[in-house]
Design an enzyme around this catalytic site. Structure first.
Site, PDB file in Angstrom:
ATOM      1  N   TRP A   1       0.839  -1.206   0.000  1.00 33.37           N
ATOM      2  CA  TRP A   1       0.000   0.000   0.000  1.00 33.37           C
ATOM      3  C   TRP A   1       0.872   1.253   0.000  1.00 33.37           C
ATOM      4  CZ3 TRP A   1      -2.006   2.624   4.953  1.00 33.37           C
ATOM      5  CH2 TRP A   1      -1.101   2.459   6.013  1.00 33.37           C
ATOM      6  N   ASP A   2       2.160   1.052   0.236  1.00 30.89           N
ATOM      7  CA  ASP A   2       3.120   2.158   0.222  1.00 30.89           C
ATOM      8  C   ASP A   2       2.970   2.982  -1.060  1.00 30.89           C
ATOM      9  OD1 ASP A   2       3.898   0.060   1.957  1.00 30.89           O
ATOM     10  OD2 ASP A   2       5.954   0.763   2.013  1.00 30.89           O
TER      11      ASP A   2
ATOM     12  N   LYS B   1       2.617   0.684  16.153  1.00 29.93           N
ATOM     13  CA  LYS B   1       3.766   0.772  15.255  1.00 29.93           C
ATOM     14  C   LYS B   1       3.751   2.039  14.409  1.00 29.93           C
ATOM     15  CE  LYS B   1       5.936  -2.033  11.608  1.00 29.93           C
ATOM     16  NZ  LYS B   1       5.850  -3.290  10.855  1.00 29.93           N
ATOM     17  N   GLN B   2       2.575   2.450  14.021  1.00 30.17           N
ATOM     18  CA  GLN B   2       2.453   3.639  13.166  1.00 30.17           C
ATOM     19  C   GLN B   2       1.042   4.200  13.314  1.00 30.17           C
ATOM     20  OE1 GLN B   2       3.082   0.689  10.000  1.00 30.17           O
ATOM     21  NE2 GLN B   2       2.128   2.167   8.662  1.00 30.17           N
TER      22      GLN B   2
ATOM     23  N   GLU C   1       0.848  -2.733  12.669  1.00 30.51           N
ATOM     24  CA  GLU C   1       1.077  -4.178  12.600  1.00 30.51           C
ATOM     25  C   GLU C   1       1.574  -4.790  13.911  1.00 30.51           C
ATOM     26  OE1 GLU C   1       3.738  -4.229   9.307  1.00 30.51           O
ATOM     27  OE2 GLU C   1       2.138  -3.979   7.820  1.00 30.51           O
TER      28      GLU C   1
END
Ligand code: IFM
Length: 720
Positions: free
Chosen positions: A323-324, A576-577, A465
């Site tokens: 998806w980056d 994580k993000q 994640e």
């Protein structure tokens, strides 16, 4: 700032430096390894689409034969930075022209001294052309010998992908190598020509390493200049790759004209994505570097490839795309180079059959894109990888099974592209089908959760994640809701503007009224836990997890995942993000500033900004800007800006953090530059510059009109 440079050579940093000195042209990239080699270098050239089977990771980009190989011998002594003495050293990558130059003054073990200047570029004007020039200024009288080769003996960290076919010399002196990937059987041809005034030239027919040897008379102070041109083509381009490679070589008369063409095309390229940060040289260089890295990875003439998470600049993630691309990299292209964005979205269109097959195999309808995608679009996420705690053990990777949000991410990028370009023919022909079939997937994957009275998605992984097998990840649910609504709106739009296509897609995708009604119901009744104050729970039960104060773990050099372990991380609220914040960033229109503020305040201290995902900091920076926390925004921004340039995560040697690079551009334009584009195509600018920035200029194109915005510290801006 256009020049990325170094003044010393540090072997301990060679892999990092190879990554950041990568050159490329959208067809291929070559890492910044030295022409003459260096022990343990990770020299590599990766060509878009040239995948071959590999254990565990399913498929990977095959490290192509080495076109750089060039050995220089001074009176028989081989030039190498591993021997002799480095008297002076400088390497420069000129981002403005894509030219990499290295100048070394070197003394051989026997005491011969020479200045050597190596200059190389992958032509953006002619993607089948690679150019390398070596200038040697001897400080002795004697002999200089050069051995220029195409080295077919390359591997992917030990795995051999190439099977040599033929090699030799053509009547015009061109030396060639034809080779083929072992399993995917992609043929690759390289054709080499050397230009220079050699006293002697010989062809050495070394097996799999065809070489041209040249001998020059060395006179102290008199430069010896040799140009190596390499033409390159694959069977993905043509049925006769050698002919094509040779043709491009023949069409190139000399270094000067090839370089002039390179400069001209790069000037055009920078023209459309112009960006200048005054008052912060580091940021200015970093944002250009980020753009450069994405531009050299961006396919110009190929719409069947995607950009891997590490671009074409390293072995990390094996060339697989995530998806980056759609969420982090694509906005740069959508708003400055739409034809590149279209190529990348075409890739998703062409891989719809694989996405449908993935959904079908799991018992669903519609299109479920692969979490990791390569040539065919089939799922290539490895299921097991070595555990980072104990490399002898394996850890299960669940993203390929559970990260369903990828389908909505792709649909989101399609809509964003359409809205930005107004490219109706493309949307009718390709984009609409992606949006409709991903909506179909989300409708079929949704479960009616009777006890809650809503539709949800259980057993998923969201952007964060650190937590897997979660239920009702807010990002996933609300992006799915968005996708379902976008599907319904798309069909209504097609009915009006392209009724034939609407009828065709209705038939093809079986979009019956009942089915569409179901989409509507799922979208209306999607599960989401939102408190009265607007705080969104990241997933069911998140707030019941053990709370954590990440500051208590400082100073640390490891991610919270490593500290807690895979299972342990699931028990804590460390993320994580950005996940909820990512959602609010993408669906900005649906949230008020105060709703974002509540979530920002809650999730920011629980996010592993330093060692979590490199995708996080630029988005965190944008949201911080929107919240008016400019100093904090700058901290996140500069962390992203340094991801590769300073190797802050210690893994830049694996390749460029491409999503972070795309995020850096977005942080400057959408964050500090304050550009806000509304779904109806109108836009506004709310500049919020860091206190030390004197001026920020950026350019973007909307519906064919290019706008240049200059922002000032007082919040004003001008438009050009
Ligand atoms: O896509 C990302 C993911 O969000 C976090 N792990 C790395 C992937 C590739 O960059």
């Amino acid at each position: 700032m256009w020049i990325l440079s170094e003044d010393t050579f540090d072997p301990a940093k060679q892999h990092h430096k190879e990554t950041i000195f990568t050159i490329g042209n959208g067809y291929l990239s070559t890492r910044g390894a030295f022409e003459e080699g260096y022990p343990n270098d990770r020299r590599a050239t990766f060509i878009h689409g040239v995948f071959d089977d590999a254990p565990i990771v399913v498929t990977e980009l095959a490290n192509a034969p080495d076109w750089l190989a060039l050995h220089v011998l001074l009176d028989g002594e081989k030039f190498s930075l591993a021997t002799g003495t480095i008297l002076a050293y400088r390497r420069e990558l000129d981002l403005q022209s894509g030219v990499l130059r290295r100048e070394v003054r070197w003394q051989s073990p026997q005491g011969r001294v020479a200045r050597l200047i190596f200059t190389r570029f992958a032509s953006l004007a002619d993607e089948h052309l690679l150019a390398l020039r070596c200038e040697i200024i001897p400080e002795f009288d004697g002999q200089v010998e050069l051995r220029a080769a195409i080295n077919g003996q390359t591997d992917n960290e030990g795995l051999l992908h190439w099977q040599p076919l033929t090699q030799g010399q053509l009547t015009d002196g061109t030396v060639f190598l034809r080779t083929r990937t072992r399993k995917s059987r992609i043929e690759l041809a390289l054709a080499m020509r050397l230009l220079g005034n050699a006293a002697q030239t010989a062809f050495w027919d070394v097996e799999n390493v065809p070489t041209v040897q040249q001998v020059y008379v060395a006179r102290a102070g008199q430069p010896i200049v040799v140009t190596k041109f390499v033409g390159i083509a694959t069977s993905r381009d043509t049925a006769a790759p050698l002919e094509l490679a040779h043709r491009h070589l023949q069409a190139t008369p000399d270094w000067e004209s090839a370089l002039a063409a390179q400069r001209q095309v790069w000037a055009r390229e920078w023209e459309r994505c112009q960006i200048v940060i005054e008052g912060d040289d580091e940021a200015d260089l970093a944002v250009r570097f980020s753009i450069f890295q994405l531009l050299i990875a961006a396919p110009r003439r190929d719409n069947r490839v995607n950009i891997g998470a590490k671009t074409l600049s390293g072995f990390g993630y094996r060339g697989h795309a995530f998806w980056d691309t759609e969420i982090f990299m694509l906005p740069l292209f959508t708003y400055t180079a739409p034809e590149i964005a279209r190529n990348l979205l075409d890739y998703r269109y062409f891989t719809l059959p694989a996405a449908r097959a993935k959904a079908r195999a799991a018992g669903y309808e519609g299109a479920w894109y692969a979490w990791e995608s390569a040539d065919t679009g089939e799922e290539v996420t490895p299921t097991w990888v070595p555990d980072f705690h104990d490399k002898k053990k394996l850890a299960r990777v669940w993203t390929g099974d559970l990260a369903i949000h990828i389908s909505a991410d792709v649909a989101y990028a399609v809509q964003q592209f359409w809205q930005a370009t107004g490219d109706d023919p493309w949307y009718i022909e390709r984009g609409a089908e992606i949006v409709l079939d991903t909506a179909k997937f989300f409708a079929s994957r949704a479960e009616w959760l009777a006890e809650r009275g809503c539709y949800g998605y259980t057993d998923v992984i969201g952007p964060d994640e650190y937590h897997d097998h979660v239920n009702n990840n807010a990002y996933t649910n609300l992006l799915a809701q968005w996708n379902l609504r976008a599907g319904l709106e798309t069909l209504a739009w097609l009915d009006q503007h392209a009724p034939q296509k609407a009828a065709e897609l209705r038939r093809q995708l079986d979009l019956t009224p009942d089915r569409l009604q179901h989409w509507q119901t799922v979208a209306e009744k999607i599960c989401v836990n939102v408190g009265a104050n607007g705080l969104i729970e990241q997933f069911d039960g998140f707030f019941q997890l053990k709370d954590v104060n990440l500051a208590d773990y400082e100073p640390r050099t490891k991610s919270m995942h490593e500290i807690f372990g895979i299972e342990g991380a699931n028990e804590y609220q460390a993320i994580k993000q950005p996940d909820v914040l990512m959602l609010q960033f993408l669906l900005r229109e649906q949230y008020s500033d105060s709703q974002i503020r509540v979530n920002y305040d809650y999730y920011t201290p629980r996010t592993d900004h330093t060692y979590g995902s490199s995708l996080g900091p630029p988005i965190q920076a944008i949201v911080a800007c929107q919240m008016g926390d400019i100093a904090e925004a700058y901290e996140h921004f500069i962390r992203a800006a340094r991801a590769d340039l300073r190797d802050v995560r210690g893994n830049a040697g694996d390749g460029i953090h491409a999503a972070s690079a795309g995020g850096v551009w977005q942080a400057v334009v959408f964050g500090f530059g304050g550009l806000r584009i509304h779904p109806d195509g109108t836009w506004a600018v709310y500049p919020r510059l860091p206190s030390h920035w004197r001026r920020l200029t950026y350019r973007f194109t909307l519906r064919g009109t290019t706008h240049t915005i200059t922002c000032y510290p007082n919040g004003h801006y001008t438009m050009g």
